[in-house]
Every structure is written in structure tokens, then in C-alpha cells.
Design a protein around this motif. Structure first.
Motif, short mmCIF file in Angstrom:
data_model
loop_
_atom_site.label_atom_id
_atom_site.label_comp_id
_atom_site.label_asym_id
_atom_site.label_seq_id
_atom_site.Cartn_x
_atom_site.Cartn_y
_atom_site.Cartn_z
N TRP A 60 47.13 -25.08 -20.37
CA TRP A 60 47.97 -24.93 -19.31
C TRP A 60 47.55 -24.17 -18.03
O TRP A 60 47.09 -23.18 -18.47
N LYS A 61 47.32 -24.91 -17.06
CA LYS A 61 46.71 -24.07 -15.82
C LYS A 61 47.57 -23.28 -14.97
O LYS A 61 48.80 -23.82 -14.68
N ALA A 62 47.13 -22.29 -14.76
CA ALA A 62 47.82 -21.32 -13.74
C ALA A 62 46.90 -20.72 -12.56
O ALA A 62 45.76 -20.52 -12.89
N ILE A 63 47.61 -20.14 -11.65
CA ILE A 63 46.97 -19.52 -10.71
C ILE A 63 47.37 -18.11 -10.61
O ILE A 63 48.54 -17.57 -10.59
N LEU A 64 46.34 -17.24 -10.95
CA LEU A 64 46.36 -15.73 -10.99
C LEU A 64 46.30 -15.14 -9.71
O LEU A 64 45.05 -15.35 -9.17
N ILE A 65 47.11 -14.48 -9.23
CA ILE A 65 46.77 -13.70 -7.80
C ILE A 65 46.99 -12.41 -7.98
O ILE A 65 48.11 -11.66 -8.45
N PRO A 66 45.93 -12.02 -7.62
CA PRO A 66 45.73 -10.18 -7.69
C PRO A 66 46.94 -9.71 -7.09
O PRO A 66 47.14 -9.79 -6.04
N ARG A 67 47.40 -8.52 -7.79
CA ARG A 67 48.50 -7.82 -7.09
C ARG A 67 47.92 -6.88 -6.07
O ARG A 67 48.59 -6.36 -5.05
N MET A 74 46.37 -21.39 -21.04
CA MET A 74 46.67 -21.14 -22.54
C MET A 74 45.53 -21.04 -23.39
O MET A 74 45.65 -20.43 -24.21
N ASP A 75 44.46 -21.81 -22.70
CA ASP A 75 43.20 -21.50 -23.34
C ASP A 75 42.44 -20.04 -23.58
O ASP A 75 42.28 -19.64 -24.52
N ASP A 76 42.82 -19.31 -22.38
CA ASP A 76 42.36 -18.01 -22.46
C ASP A 76 43.16 -17.15 -23.30
O ASP A 76 42.62 -16.35 -24.18
N LEU A 77 44.37 -17.26 -23.45
CA LEU A 77 45.31 -16.55 -24.20
C LEU A 77 45.32 -16.93 -25.73
O LEU A 77 45.06 -16.07 -26.62
N HIS A 78 44.79 -18.16 -26.16
CA HIS A 78 44.29 -18.52 -27.39
C HIS A 78 42.94 -17.78 -27.74
O HIS A 78 42.71 -17.08 -28.81
#
Ligand code: HEM
Length: 545
Positions: free
Chosen positions: A529-536, A185-189
Motif C-alpha cells: 500500500w503506497k502512501a506519501i509521507l509529508i514531513p511535518r 505496508m511493506d515498511d510496516l511489515h
């Protein structure tokens, strides 16, 4: 002549002076209640206390919880509900068309209250019909599809900054890490703010990449604090609407200027010393002023952006005089508000829904290309035109349905009687259009709470899903006050979603309690809002570890 006043007379005088205003207020209130009870609105369903007070509404608006009261009330009372002496909320499809298009009700005065000066608002806060029409006509060329397509390069620059930041996080020597945790959320903002900075203020605000260059001749700290200051200023004005109105009724017109932290007293540059008015500008205006003056001075600094449009041709829509820096700041601050929380909030909701709906996510990732971190940035034009992105478009449309960022719109009946949902509404009734409840109505969107992007696919590709009822779909509103930034918003959401989801899968960090607050727009109540980004596809650095 000698006048003798006894202590008893003084006491009596004081008593009269105290009691009279109180009595006037009580009588006024009782008269208000009497009128509210006899008002034609009395036939409209709603809680028993609605005719007597607006305290619950003031509390709801001040705390950002108003949408909960509205949601619950529609559930209990139906598509039209009275929630105040002269306040109704409506979520009926036909009525919505009338409110926005056929009768086209004017905006409530509340909009003007978020402006620094009610008499010089930006487009969002402009409620006077003619100035609004002029301003919209003037600003519209800076928001067409082709104009926004030319801004792709600025969008791409900011998205690249975000990818660079993520790449730096992927690289750590931790082979066990299959993904990494981010405050999405923070990054997108921050991305949305930097895009607005690039496209409207002439330079990003250094939120995504704090090491990025900023405008020459501008105090770096001041420049980077522009978004925060604008938001603080706007939300302070919004939260204190009722206090300001009360003070105005007492003869005190209070305007909240840009917040104190922005009022950085810097000596003006020598060449500006002659312009005394500039000394009075806040740090914010000084920062922007430097950019404006630079663009005025030389065509070499021109850029195809909103700021240039305002610098070249901006006129105040009421007096038709040339806009000065402060007028330009007033315009841009509202565009910044309207254009950053909206897109970042919607994109965050898209990721939230994908994280919570594995089958939709799997179908989406299947349709998207798999890109490496250093691959070219996908443009919005590609997403718009290439079939591989059709399902992504449907996912964004479904997000806009389930999470309309402007959950309601304040309108009023003006001097006319208006018939809506079978009720005659008298002049000066406040009519709030409940988009959120319209979008979540089972009648128009079966299984309304299900995130089901297939609704928005073409006939024959929808499977079991019912087609979306486009007559009950208003994420960008409609009519003369509809969103001027729709093409901008779509371009930004397309590019961010396509570029992140072509590189990462997304998983929610468990244990987070998601709630929303409504301060003009709907926002995640914690702002995070925290999420885990998994490189494809693992980046070369990660693969070589
Ligand atoms: C997902 C993103 C967005 C959504 C869902 C959205 C939605 C809306 C809605 C529903 C309105 C009407 C508000 C009302 O009548 O009360 C509106 C107005 C407006 N929006 Fe957006 N918006 C978005 C992005 C943007 C962007 C990116 C910009 C600018 C760059 C922008 C600028 C404006 C302005 C200036 C208005 C006032 C228009 C007028 O009164 O004529 N919006 N928006």
C-alpha cells in the motif's frame, strides 16, 4: 493344481476392484448427505448447497476469500448461518460471550495444522487443553506490561532504522518534493519483523535496514531469510490442510518441514561436530542454533527476551522434557507469525483510514507533538500515560474494531450439545466466531462502516458519537485462547504510530485498489500500500536544499 483364469474372469475381477471403492465412496457421500439433511443444523439458515459439500469452503480458505463468503452470508441470513454440512458461523454478541467465555469452546483441529509437527506445536497451534495451559502459563511472564516496557529499547532501535531510511530519502536535492512516496505496508511489515527479531530471536532480521549488523557466527543470508522461510512454511501448511488430511486418512502422515531454501547445507562449526543431530537441522535451525548455543555457553549473551526465557526454562508442555533448538524454533515461528502480520496489518489499516478520513487525521495531528527526525523516540509508556495521545489511542481502538486482523476464530462443540442463538448445535459442529461481522454490526456500533474514533473517547468528549459497545468488541479475543501478545501489540502500534505521525502527515497514492485476503489473519491482498509521507517539520537537510 492348475488354475485356469479366462480373460473374461480377469476383466470381471478388475471391474469389481475398480467399482467397489468408487461405490463405497459414493455410498459414504450419500450417507453423509443423508445425515447432513437430517442434522439438527438443518433449521439454521444458509445457502441451499451447505448440507451437501465443503468444496466452497475449501476454495475460500485456499484462496483467502473465505471472509467475503462469510460477510455476504451474514448479510443475507443473519447472525447465525450454516455454510457446510456441520459448519456454522456466528456473529451474535451474546453467543460470542458464550463461545469464548461461558462455554469456552475448544479450538478446531485446523490450528494444529500450521505447526511443523502437529504433536509439537507452538502456543497458537496447541489445541490440547493441558499442554496449552502449561505453555501459556510458561510464556505469559514474557508478555506482561512491565516486561514489554523493558523491550522499548529494541522497538526504538528498529523505529530509528526506519526514520533513518526515510531521512535518507527526504534529503535528495528536489526542492519541489513536498513529500515522498513509500510502500508503507511493506515498511510496516519489515519493522514488525525486525521488532520480533530483536525481541524474540535476539537480533533484528535486517529487513528495515539491510546494512544493520546481524548475529555473530550466523550466515547473514540465512538469518535475513528467516522471516520469509517461516511465512512460506506456515502458509504452505495452511493452504494444504485438506490435502494433508486426505493423505492422513490414506495412511500417509505428511509434515511440511521448513522450506527448501532454508535447508542450506553448511558444514557445522568444528566444536559442534560431535552433535550429529545438529547436522540434520535446517539452515534456519542452524542459524538459531548458533544463537541458542551462545546463550547457553555464557550469561554475557543473555538478553531479557522471549528467546532467553525459552533457552533458560523451556520445557515441552506435553512431555515436560527440556526444549531443544528445534522445539524453540517451533515456538518462536508461531509467535513470529502471530506477532508480525497482525500489528503491521493493523497499523497499515490505521494509516489507510487516516488517509481516507481527513477530518479525523486533522484532529489527530493537532493533538500530537511535532517532532524533528532526530528527536528522541516516543516510548509506548508515554503514549499510554500522556493525555496528548488520548485521541491516538482512540484511533487505534477504532482501527481494531473496523479491521480486526483475526476476522474469525474456529471453535467446535466437542462432545457436548450447545445452544447458541436459539439453536441446539450437536457435538462436533464447527462454530466460527465472526468477529469482523460482530464489529461491523449497526446494532452495536451505529454507522458501523464509519471510521469514528470518538466512540472510544471518555464520556463528555465523544460529541455526536455513540459509545463503543465493549461487550461486542473482541479484537484480541477473550477467554483462555485470547491473545498473549496484547501488551506487545499495543506497545508496538503506539510507538510506530506516535513516532511516524509526530513527524509526517500521510496521504494515499491515488488509484490503488485495496482488497483483503484472509490467510489466518487478514492482509492487504497485494501485500503493498503506497502512501506519501509529508514531513511535518522539514528536516535540516531538506530545509537547507
Ligand atoms: C494488533 C495485533 C494483534 C491482534 C489484533 C491479535 C489478535 C489475536 C486474536 C484475536 C487471537 C485469538 C485467536 C484465536 O483464538 O483463534 C490471538 C492469539 C494469539 N496471539 Fe495475537 N494479536 C495481535 C498481536 C500479537 C502479538 C504481537 C503476538 C506476539 C508477540 C501475538 C501472539 C499471539 C499468540 C501466541 C496467540 C495464541 C494464544 C493462545 O492460543 O493462547 N499476537 N491474537
Amino acid at each position: 493344481m492348475e488354475v485356469n483364469i479366462t480373460p473374461w474372469q480377469v476383466t470381471r475381477l478388475l471391474a469389481i476392484l475398480t467399482v467397489t471403492p468408487v461405490l463405497v465412496l459414493v455410498l459414504q457421500y450419500l450417507y453423509g448427505v443423508f445425515r447432513a439433511l437430517r442434522s439438527p443444523l438443518r433449521h439454521i439458515p444458509g445457502p441451499w448447497y451447505s448440507p451437501f459439500t465443503t468444496l466452497h469452503l475449501r476454495y475460500g480458505f485456499a484462496t483467502g476469500k473465505i471472509w467475503k463468503l462469510v460477510e455476504q452470508s451474514h448479510k443475507t441470513y443473519g447472525p447465525i448461518v450454516r455454510l457446510g454440512p456441520r459448519q456454522v458461523w456466528i456473529s451474535d454478541k451474546e453467543a460470542m460471550k458464550q463461545i469464548l467465555l461461558k462455554v469456552d469452546l475448544p479450538k478446531v483441529a485446523m490450528y494444529a495444522e500450521i505447526s511443523r509437527d502437529r504433536r509439537s506445536p507452538g502456543l497458537f497451534g496447541e489445541i490440547r487443553p493441558m499442554p496449552h495451559k502449561r505453555l501459556k502459563r510458561f510464556l505469559s511472564p514474557a508478555f506482561t506490561v512491565s516486561y514489554v516496557d523493558n523491550l522499548d529499547v529494541f522497538f526504538a532501535k528498529t523505529i530509528r532504522s526506519l526514520l533513518d531510511k526515510y531521512q535518507a530519502s527526504i534529503s535528495p536535492v528536489d526542492p519541489a518534493r513536498s513529500g515522498y512516496e513509500v510502500d508503507l505496508m511493506d515498511d510496516l511489515h519489515n519493522v514488525a519483523l525486525d521488532i520480533m527479531g530483536e525481541c524474540s530471536f535476539g537480533r533484528g532480521f535486517g529487513q528495515t535496514n539491510p546494512d544493520g549488523e546481524i548475529e555473530d557466527g550466523v550466515d547473514e543470508k540465512v538469518w535475513k531469510s528467516i522471516p520469509r522461510s517461516i511465512f512460506d512454511g506456515l502458509s504452505k501448511r495452511y493452504q494444504t490442510v485438506y490435502i494433508k488430511r486426505f493423505l492422513r486418512a490414506m495412511g500417509l502422515d505428511v509434515n511440511f518441514d521448513w522450506p527448501k531454501e532454508m535447508i542450506v547445507v553448511r558444514p557445522p562449526p568444528v566444536e559442534h561436530l560431535g552433535y550429529m543431530f545438529r547436522k540434520r537441522l535446517t539452515g534456519l535451525a542452524q542459524a538459531i542454533d548458533a544463537v541458542v548455543q551462545k546463550r547457553h555457553r555464557s550469561a554475557d549473551f543473555a538478553r531479557p527476551d522471549l528467546l532467553q526465557h525459552l533457552v533458560d526454562e523451556g520445557q515441552k508442555p506435553d512431555t515436560l522434557t527440556t526444549m531443544n533448538t528445534r522445539d524453540i524454533v517451533d515456538q518462536m515461528s508461531e509467535v513470529l507469525l502471530a506477532g508480525s502480520e497482525t500489528t503491521s496489518g493493523t497499523t497499515a489499516c490505521l494509516f489507510l483510514e487516516l488517509a481516507r478520513n481527513p477530518s479525523v487525521r486533522a484532529r489527530l495531528l493537532d493533538t500530537l507533538p511535532v517532532l524533528d527526525m532526530n528527536d528522541d523516540i516516543v516510548t509506548s509508556k508515554s503514549v499510554r500515560n500522556e493525555p496528548q495521545f488520548t485521541y491516538l489511542e482512540a484511533c487505534i481502538k477504532e482501527t481494531l474494531r473496523l479491521h480486526p486482523i483475526a476476522s474469525e476464530m474456529g471453535r467446535r462443540t466437542g462432545d457436548q450439545w450447545v445452544k447458541l442463538v436459539g439453536y441446539d448445535l450437536p457435538p462436533h459442529t464447527v462454530v466460527s466466531a465472526s468477529y469482523r461481522d460482530l464489529h461491523r454490526n449497526e446494532q452495536y456500533f451505529p454507522q458501523a462502516l464509519r471510521f469514528w474514533p470518538e466512540r472510544f473517547l471518555p464520556e463528555g468528549e465523544r460529541g455526536e458519537a455513540p459509545p463503543a459497545d465493549m461487550d461486542a468488541y473482541y479484537p484480541f479475543s477473550a477467554g483462555k485462547h485470547s491473545c498473549i501478545g496484547i501488551n506487545f501489540a499495543w506497545a508496538e502500534m503506539r510507538m510506530i504510530a506516535a513516532n511516524l505521525l509526530s513527524r509526517f502527515d500521510v496521504v494515499e497514492v491515488s488509484g490503488q485498489d485495496i482488497d483483503f485476503r484472509q490467510y489466518i489473519t487478514m492482509q492487504f491482498s497485494t501485500g503493498h500500500w503506497k502512501a506519501i509521507l509529508i514531513p511535518r517539520r522539514p528536516s535540516p537537510e531538506a530545509a537547507s536544499v
